[in-house]
Scaffold this motif. Structure first.
Motif, PDB file in Angstrom:
ATOM      1  N   ALA A   1      32.456  55.295  57.667  1.00 32.83           N
ATOM      2  CA  ALA A   1      31.942  53.224  57.070  1.00 32.83           C
ATOM      3  C   ALA A   1      32.578  52.865  55.736  1.00 32.83           C
ATOM      4  CB  ALA A   1      30.820  52.821  57.728  1.00 32.83           C
ATOM      5  N   LEU A   2      32.555  53.195  55.395  1.00 36.42           N
ATOM      6  CA  LEU A   2      32.786  53.516  53.635  1.00 36.42           C
ATOM      7  C   LEU A   2      34.264  52.777  53.527  1.00 36.42           C
ATOM      8  CD1 LEU A   2      32.019  52.616  50.566  1.00 36.42           C
ATOM      9  CD2 LEU A   2      32.931  55.522  50.632  1.00 36.42           C
ATOM     10  N   GLY A   3      34.746  54.150  54.334  1.00 40.76           N
ATOM     11  CA  GLY A   3      36.542  53.702  54.275  1.00 40.76           C
ATOM     12  C   GLY A   3      36.679  52.540  55.039  1.00 40.76           C
ATOM     13  N   ARG A   4      36.598  52.288  55.939  1.00 37.38           N
ATOM     14  CA  ARG A   4      36.584  50.978  56.900  1.00 37.38           C
ATOM     15  C   ARG A   4      36.421  49.808  56.227  1.00 37.38           C
ATOM     16  NH1 ARG A   4      35.097  53.887  61.022  1.00 37.38           N
ATOM     17  NH2 ARG A   4      32.722  53.496  61.162  1.00 37.38           N
ATOM     18  N   LEU A   5      35.627  49.531  55.263  1.00 39.92           N
ATOM     19  CA  LEU A   5      34.757  48.552  54.072  1.00 39.92           C
ATOM     20  C   LEU A   5      35.707  48.046  53.295  1.00 39.92           C
ATOM     21  CD1 LEU A   5      31.865  46.536  53.862  1.00 39.92           C
ATOM     22  CD2 LEU A   5      31.403  48.346  52.130  1.00 39.92           C
ATOM     23  N   ALA A   6      35.861  49.934  52.652  1.00 44.22           N
ATOM     24  CA  ALA A   6      37.467  49.135  51.418  1.00 44.22           C
ATOM     25  C   ALA A   6      38.424  48.720  52.811  1.00 44.22           C
ATOM     26  CB  ALA A   6      37.127  50.824  50.905  1.00 44.22           C
ATOM     27  N   GLU A   7      38.817  49.389  53.234  1.00 46.48           N
ATOM     28  CA  GLU A   7      40.490  48.772  53.827  1.00 46.48           C
ATOM     29  C   GLU A   7      40.284  47.308  53.947  1.00 46.48           C
ATOM     30  OE1 GLU A   7      43.063  49.890  54.036  1.00 46.48           O
ATOM     31  OE2 GLU A   7      42.351  51.957  52.966  1.00 46.48           O
ATOM     32  N   ILE A   8      38.912  46.741  54.728  1.00 44.77           N
ATOM     33  CA  ILE A   8      39.125  45.040  54.733  1.00 44.77           C
ATOM     34  C   ILE A   8      38.808  44.260  53.603  1.00 44.77           C
ATOM     35  CG2 ILE A   8      36.036  45.467  54.805  1.00 44.77           C
ATOM     36  CD1 ILE A   8      38.811  43.870  57.324  1.00 44.77           C
ATOM     37  N   ALA A   9      38.615  45.002  52.221  1.00 46.11           N
ATOM     38  CA  ALA A   9      38.414  44.398  51.003  1.00 46.11           C
ATOM     39  C   ALA A   9      40.100  44.416  50.443  1.00 46.11           C
ATOM     40  CB  ALA A   9      37.612  45.691  50.547  1.00 46.11           C
ATOM     41  N   LYS A  10      40.727  45.628  51.003  1.00 46.35           N
ATOM     42  CA  LYS A  10      42.106  45.487  50.137  1.00 46.35           C
ATOM     43  C   LYS A  10      42.446  44.093  51.150  1.00 46.35           C
ATOM     44  CE  LYS A  10      42.986  50.032  49.515  1.00 46.35           C
ATOM     45  NZ  LYS A  10      43.793  51.454  49.850  1.00 46.35           N
ATOM     46  N   ILE A  11      42.497  43.151  52.223  1.00 46.04           N
ATOM     47  CA  ILE A  11      43.052  42.744  53.008  1.00 46.04           C
ATOM     48  C   ILE A  11      42.598  41.471  52.984  1.00 46.04           C
ATOM     49  CG2 ILE A  11      44.182  41.926  55.624  1.00 46.04           C
ATOM     50  CD1 ILE A  11      43.336  44.760  56.232  1.00 46.04           C
ATOM     51  N   SER A  12      40.871  40.965  52.912  1.00 46.28           N
ATOM     52  CA  SER A  12      40.266  39.789  52.463  1.00 46.28           C
ATOM     53  C   SER A  12      40.244  39.766  51.329  1.00 46.28           C
ATOM     54  CB  SER A  12      38.744  39.802  53.437  1.00 46.28           C
ATOM     55  OG  SER A  12      37.775  41.140  53.010  1.00 46.28           O
ATOM     56  N   GLY A  13      40.198  40.558  50.362  1.00 46.37           N
ATOM     57  CA  GLY A  13      39.629  40.366  49.047  1.00 46.37           C
ATOM     58  C   GLY A  13      41.291  39.320  48.460  1.00 46.37           C
ATOM     59  N   PRO A  14      42.204  40.083  48.613  1.00 45.47           N
ATOM     60  CA  PRO A  14      43.345  38.582  48.129  1.00 45.47           C
ATOM     61  C   PRO A  14      43.142  37.907  48.424  1.00 45.47           C
ATOM     62  CG  PRO A  14      44.536  40.701  48.414  1.00 45.47           C
ATOM     63  CD  PRO A  14      42.747  41.326  49.080  1.00 45.47           C
ATOM     64  N   GLN A  15      42.300  37.450  49.789  1.00 44.41           N
ATOM     65  CA  GLN A  15      42.729  36.032  50.107  1.00 44.41           C
ATOM     66  C   GLN A  15      41.507  35.336  49.078  1.00 44.41           C
ATOM     67  OE1 GLN A  15      39.725  35.163  52.820  1.00 44.41           O
ATOM     68  NE2 GLN A  15      40.957  33.467  53.267  1.00 44.41           N
ATOM     69  N   ARG A  16      40.150  35.810  49.703  1.00 43.80           N
ATOM     70  CA  ARG A  16      39.526  35.355  48.907  1.00 43.80           C
ATOM     71  C   ARG A  16      39.613  35.007  47.183  1.00 43.80           C
ATOM     72  NH1 ARG A  16      33.429  37.756  51.091  1.00 43.80           N
ATOM     73  NH2 ARG A  16      34.119  37.683  53.573  1.00 43.80           N
ATOM     74  N   TYR A  17      39.917  35.925  46.749  1.00 42.57           N
ATOM     75  CA  TYR A  17      40.684  35.888  45.158  1.00 42.57           C
ATOM     76  C   TYR A  17      41.437  35.363  44.697  1.00 42.57           C
ATOM     77  CZ  TYR A  17      41.551  36.710  40.588  1.00 42.57           C
ATOM     78  OH  TYR A  17      42.691  36.561  39.502  1.00 42.57           O
ATOM     79  N   PHE A  18      42.561  34.749  45.993  1.00 47.35           N
ATOM     80  CA  PHE A  18      43.784  34.274  45.378  1.00 47.35           C
ATOM     81  C   PHE A  18      43.017  32.575  45.781  1.00 47.35           C
ATOM     82  CE2 PHE A  18      46.230  38.396  44.552  1.00 47.35           C
ATOM     83  CZ  PHE A  18      46.506  38.111  43.443  1.00 47.35           C
TER      84      PHE A  18
END
Length: 279
Positions: A136-153
């Motif tokens: 589950a942690l791996g899936r959390l890290a992968e979604i963070a790579k996708i959704s993280g830049p969207q929210r940050y930028f």
């Protein structure tokens, strides 16, 4: 019997010798019996001492194993939480300039090492709970790579759109408009746009985001892809909820293993009492 008595009365010296002989033999026999009893008692004491030493050694082994399990599982949980902490940085910082992906790889490697260590010393139930948490942690890290830049930028665009630099503000507004157009076209209740039109909107969002923020192509594509993927935010919530549940299961399995609710010190398994029969 009368004849024997008369014989000994007539020969008192023989009777005296016989009595002396009986006394000597009795003393010898008594000494042998006493020595045998003492020897048997010594063997019983030695056996009891060996049993006590075995119980003490087992108690020490169990206590040491309990301590090792406690430390190793605690370190695994901490390593898992470190991966989650690093994953959250994708939402807060520019991953390309801050080296977040490198930090994430190192944190994930630490989790893998800890899992390998606990697999050798903990019950199977804890191993299963740990593996589910790490998946589950791996899936959390992968979604963070996708959704993280969207929210940050997008957050950075909002800051710059209302900043004091007119040039930056104009670029930021263009990017925000492009993302709003892409978001509207991606909505399920707005099927009017063609695939070519959506592709053009996507490219425009990527281009204007890079111009306004300096994002890399990969980051801009990830941000635009998040907007262009219906249901991504719902999937992100599901992944976060799953991770939280798996972590609760891991902590619960670890607490059961360590008997955390008992509030007692670890003890050796109950030993069956043995009795030794004197030989």
């Amino acid at each position: 019997m009368i004849a024997f008595r008369r014989y000994f009365e007539d020969n008192p010296e023989i009777f005296a010798a016989l009595v002396a002989a009986i006394a000597i033999v009795g003393g010898i026999v008594g000494s042998i019996i006493g020595a045998k009893i003492q020897a048997n008692g010594g063997r019983d004491q030695a056996a009891a001492a060996r049993e006590a030493a075995k119980i003490a050694a087992e108690a020490q082994r169990v206590a040491a194993l309990w301590t090792v399990r406690q430390v190793q599982v605690a370190e695994l949980i901490q390593a898992v939480r470190e991966v989650r902490r690093v994953s959250e940085l994708f939402y807060e910082q520019n991953a390309a300039t801050e080296g977040i992906e490198g930090q994430l790889r190192e944190a994930q490697q630490a989790v893998s090492r800890k899992l390998a260590e606990i697999e050798l010393i903990v019950p199977f139930a804890v191993v299963c709970a740990a593996e589910k948490s790490i998946n589950a942690l791996g899936r959390l890290a992968e979604i963070a790579k996708i959704s993280g830049p969207q929210r940050y930028f997008l957050g950075l665009l909002v800051d710059r759109a209302y900043g004091r630099d007119p040039a930056q503000s104009a670029l930021a507004h263009q990017a925000l408009d492009a993302f709003e157009e892409l978001n509207t076209a991606a909505r399920a209740d707005n099927p009017g746009s063609t695939d070519d039109e959506r592709a053009t909107m996507f490219q425009n969002a990527v281009r204007t985001l890079r111009a306004a923020t300096g994002a890399t192509t990969e980051q801009a594509v990830a941000a635009a892809g998040y907007v262009n993927a219906p249901g991504m935010s719902t999937r992100e919530i599901e992944i976060r909820d799953e991770f939280s549940e798996r972590m609760k299961e891991l902590v619960g399995a670890a607490r059961e293993m360590l008997r955390s609710e008992d509030d007692v010190a670890p003890a050796a398994p109950e030993q069956r009492r043995r009795w030794w029969r004197a030989a």
